[in-house]
Design an enzyme around this catalytic site. Structure first.
Site, short mmCIF file in Angstrom:
data_model
loop_
_atom_site.label_atom_id
_atom_site.label_comp_id
_atom_site.label_asym_id
_atom_site.label_seq_id
_atom_site.Cartn_x
_atom_site.Cartn_y
_atom_site.Cartn_z
N HIS A 146 89.27 -110.87 -79.71
CA HIS A 146 87.98 -110.26 -79.38
C HIS A 146 86.89 -111.26 -78.99
O HIS A 146 85.80 -110.87 -78.61
CB HIS A 146 87.47 -109.40 -80.55
CG HIS A 146 86.87 -110.21 -81.67
ND1 HIS A 146 87.64 -110.76 -82.65
CD2 HIS A 146 85.60 -110.59 -81.94
CE1 HIS A 146 86.87 -111.43 -83.50
NE2 HIS A 146 85.62 -111.35 -83.09
C1 UD1 Z 1 80.46 -109.52 -82.64
C2 UD1 Z 1 80.00 -110.91 -83.06
C3 UD1 Z 1 81.21 -111.78 -83.38
C4 UD1 Z 1 82.09 -111.11 -84.43
C5 UD1 Z 1 82.45 -109.69 -83.98
C6 UD1 Z 1 83.18 -108.98 -85.08
C7 UD1 Z 1 77.95 -111.59 -81.90
C8 UD1 Z 1 77.36 -112.47 -80.85
N1 UD1 Z 1 79.30 -111.55 -81.95
O1 UD1 Z 1 81.22 -109.66 -81.46
O2 UD1 Z 1 80.77 -113.02 -83.91
O3 UD1 Z 1 83.26 -111.86 -84.55
O4 UD1 Z 1 81.24 -108.96 -83.70
O5 UD1 Z 1 84.00 -107.97 -84.61
O6 UD1 Z 1 77.22 -110.96 -82.62
N2 UD1 Z 1 81.76 -102.14 -78.70
C9 UD1 Z 1 82.10 -100.81 -78.77
N3 UD1 Z 1 81.93 -100.16 -79.97
C10 UD1 Z 1 81.44 -100.77 -81.07
C11 UD1 Z 1 81.09 -102.12 -80.98
C12 UD1 Z 1 81.25 -102.80 -79.79
O7 UD1 Z 1 82.55 -100.22 -77.79
O8 UD1 Z 1 81.33 -100.12 -82.13
C13 UD1 Z 1 81.97 -102.86 -77.42
C14 UD1 Z 1 80.78 -102.77 -76.47
O9 UD1 Z 1 81.27 -102.71 -75.17
C15 UD1 Z 1 80.09 -104.10 -76.68
C16 UD1 Z 1 81.26 -105.03 -76.96
O10 UD1 Z 1 82.19 -104.24 -77.70
O11 UD1 Z 1 79.32 -104.53 -75.58
C17 UD1 Z 1 80.89 -106.26 -77.77
O12 UD1 Z 1 80.24 -105.89 -78.99
P1 UD1 Z 1 79.21 -106.89 -79.70
O13 UD1 Z 1 78.81 -106.32 -81.00
O14 UD1 Z 1 78.12 -107.26 -78.75
O15 UD1 Z 1 80.04 -108.21 -79.90
P2 UD1 Z 1 81.49 -108.41 -80.55
O16 UD1 Z 1 82.39 -108.88 -79.47
O17 UD1 Z 1 81.88 -107.22 -81.33
N1 UDP Z 2 89.81 -106.08 -89.39
C1 UDP Z 2 90.10 -104.76 -89.68
N2 UDP Z 2 90.69 -104.00 -88.70
C2 UDP Z 2 91.01 -104.48 -87.48
C3 UDP Z 2 90.71 -105.85 -87.20
C4 UDP Z 2 90.10 -106.61 -88.18
O1 UDP Z 2 89.85 -104.28 -90.78
O2 UDP Z 2 91.53 -103.73 -86.64
C5 UDP Z 2 89.17 -106.90 -90.44
C6 UDP Z 2 89.91 -108.15 -90.79
O3 UDP Z 2 90.87 -107.90 -91.79
C7 UDP Z 2 88.78 -109.06 -91.29
C8 UDP Z 2 87.62 -108.65 -90.40
O4 UDP Z 2 87.92 -107.34 -89.92
O5 UDP Z 2 88.45 -108.76 -92.64
C9 UDP Z 2 87.47 -109.61 -89.26
O6 UDP Z 2 86.61 -109.10 -88.33
P1 UDP Z 2 86.60 -109.55 -86.80
O7 UDP Z 2 87.91 -110.10 -86.44
O8 UDP Z 2 86.10 -108.39 -86.03
O9 UDP Z 2 85.44 -110.65 -86.77
P2 UDP Z 2 85.34 -112.20 -87.13
O10 UDP Z 2 85.91 -112.41 -88.48
O11 UDP Z 2 86.03 -112.95 -86.04
O12 UDP Z 2 83.87 -112.46 -87.07
#
Ligand code: UD1
Ligand code: UDP
Length: 354
Positions: A203
């Site tokens: 991601h």
């Molecule tokens: C964010 C964090 C990242 C973390 C991740 C956890 C920042 C800069 N990044 O990244 O550090 O590892 O969360 O998962 O804050 N979207 C949906 N539905 C949702 C959420 C997101 O469709 O419920 C899609 C949207 O198109 C959105 C994209 O995912 O633009 C990215 O979401 P965003 O929260 O901006 O960043 P993450 O990639 O999730």
């Molecule tokens: N996780 C989850 N379901 C998923 C993917 C991740 O419950 O489908 C959990 C995972 O076990 C961990 C956390 O989400 O506890 C990690 O989140 P993510 O990978 O989105 O973000 P990051 O840790 O890179 O910030």
């Protein structure tokens, strides 16, 4: 104290749970959800599973550019902080929710603690790296997972406020694993056997927003021929839809799963391949070999002990390591012993007397 705790993205809901439990006896906690993650499978399902109380506020910010998302969070967070006038704020990790809350708490003169402080990738092209540096520069207490994080903060001139407490994600895992073992039926639902599949997550912006990298990673996973379960983040799903890729049936792309299902998938996997910070650590805690689909990691401790290997996004590097990567027998505790939340609560109990 009256503490405002800020969450917004998936790993923050999981991290919040042990800390909320640990501080609940001595403090009043107001939980604020920024709304950064909002799909049921990215947000509410964690509150339901882990029985996290409904947030007192949901700022409903949703997705947007770096500036729009962060700015809207700040505007809404300012209203909440002015209304609640808390003694303290807790932020965690490195998301835009973390940054927004840290900036506005500082500007309002409210001290705040940063959980997972000091981690650095030394790659400023990552939005998360910028968030970490700014948040740590402003925080009043720095709670670190690792000794490397402590050293990073020292190198930035941050010393007296630094506490190495270990990883609250380990606390969460130790709490939830027994529940996952009884409640999750994900292996049966997917028709897979322990050790007979690999688990992957992707991601990071650097992987999803670069079609060449994403194509390269997915093609490598595809070519392993092994059954791979890939719970797909919505960001990656959107990027994949824009690619014209035919993938083999062995690569099983599914919706994001709940925490109990994720722990079960991790614990029973032969191998984990990921660009997630949380999943790299969980792979280590579960004793599962991990290939990290990035060029650098904040979690260098897992690499140093030989359980995690950086393979980047190059097809060849991923394939070369897929079946040959083999960690050593030693598996030391490197990120605490699962009592981080208690240690944090103990330190916060002394804050007003400082
Ligand atoms: C964010 C964090 C990242 C973390 C991740 C956890 C920042 C800069 N990044 O990244 O550090 O590892 O969360 O998962 O804050 N979207 C949906 N539905 C949702 C959420 C997101 O469709 O419920 C899609 C949207 O198109 C959105 C994209 O995912 O633009 C990215 O979401 P965003 O929260 O901006 O960043 P993450 O990639 O999730
Ligand atoms: N996780 C989850 N379901 C998923 C993917 C991740 O419950 O489908 C959990 C995972 O076990 C961990 C956390 O989400 O506890 C990690 O989140 P993510 O990978 O989105 O973000 P990051 O840790 O890179 O910030």
């Amino acid at each position: 104290m009256k503490i405002v705790s800020v969450v917004g993205a998936r790993p923050e809901f999981i991290q919040a749970m042990p800390v909320s439990r640990a501080i609940s006896d001595s403090h009043q906690e107001i939980l604020v959800h920024t709304g950064q993650h909002y799909d049921y499978k990215m947000s509410q399902q964690f509150f339901d599973e882990l029985e996290i109380p409904t947030p007192h506020y949901n700022l409903g910010v949703g997705s947007g550019s770096q500036a729009r998302q962060t700015a809207e969070m700040m505007v809404n967070m300012e209203d909440v902080l002015l209304k609640e006038s808390p003694d303290y704020v807790i932020v965690r990790g490195d998301t835009n929710s973390t940054l927004a809350a840290a900036l506005i708490a500082s500007k309002l003169g409210i001290p705040f603690a940063h959980i997972e402080a000091g981690e650095r990738s030394f790659n400023r092209r990552m939005p998360e790296e910028i968030n970490r540096i700014v948040v740590d520069a402003l925080a009043d207490r720095h709670f670190c997972v690792s000794h490397a994080a402590v050293r990073n903060l020292h190198a930035e001139g941050i010393r007296d406020s630094v506490f190495q407490v270990g990883d609250v994600m380990l606390d969460a895992l130790l709490f939830a694993r027994p529940l996952a073992r009884t409640k999750s039926a994900v292996l049966a639902r997917l028709g897979i056997q322990p050790q007979k599949y690999a688990l992957a997550t992707i991601h990071r912006a650097a992987n999803t927003d670069d079609p060449l990298r994403l194509k390269s990673i997915l093609s490598a996973l595809d070519q392993t021929g092994e059954t791979i379960i890939l719970p797909m983040h919505p960001r990656t799903r959107k990027a994949l839809e824009a690619l014209d890729l035919q993938l083999a049936d062995s690569l099983r792309i599914i919706d994001p799963v709940g925490y109990f299902d994720m722990l079960t998938l991790e614990e029973n996997a032969r191998l984990i391949a990921t660009d997630s910070g949380g999943v790299q650590r969980e792979a280590y805690y579960m004793g599962i070999p991990c290939l990290t689909l990035r060029d650098e990691t904040e979690w260098v401790g897992t690499v140093d002990v030989g359980w995690n290997k950086l393979v980047g996004a190059e097809q060849q590097a991923i394939l070369e390591n897929w079946f040959s990567f083999s960690p050593p027998a030693e598996h030391p505790f490197i990120y605490g012993d699962g009592t981080a939340a208690q240690l944090i609560a103990g330190i916060l109990n002394n804050v007003p007397n400082d």
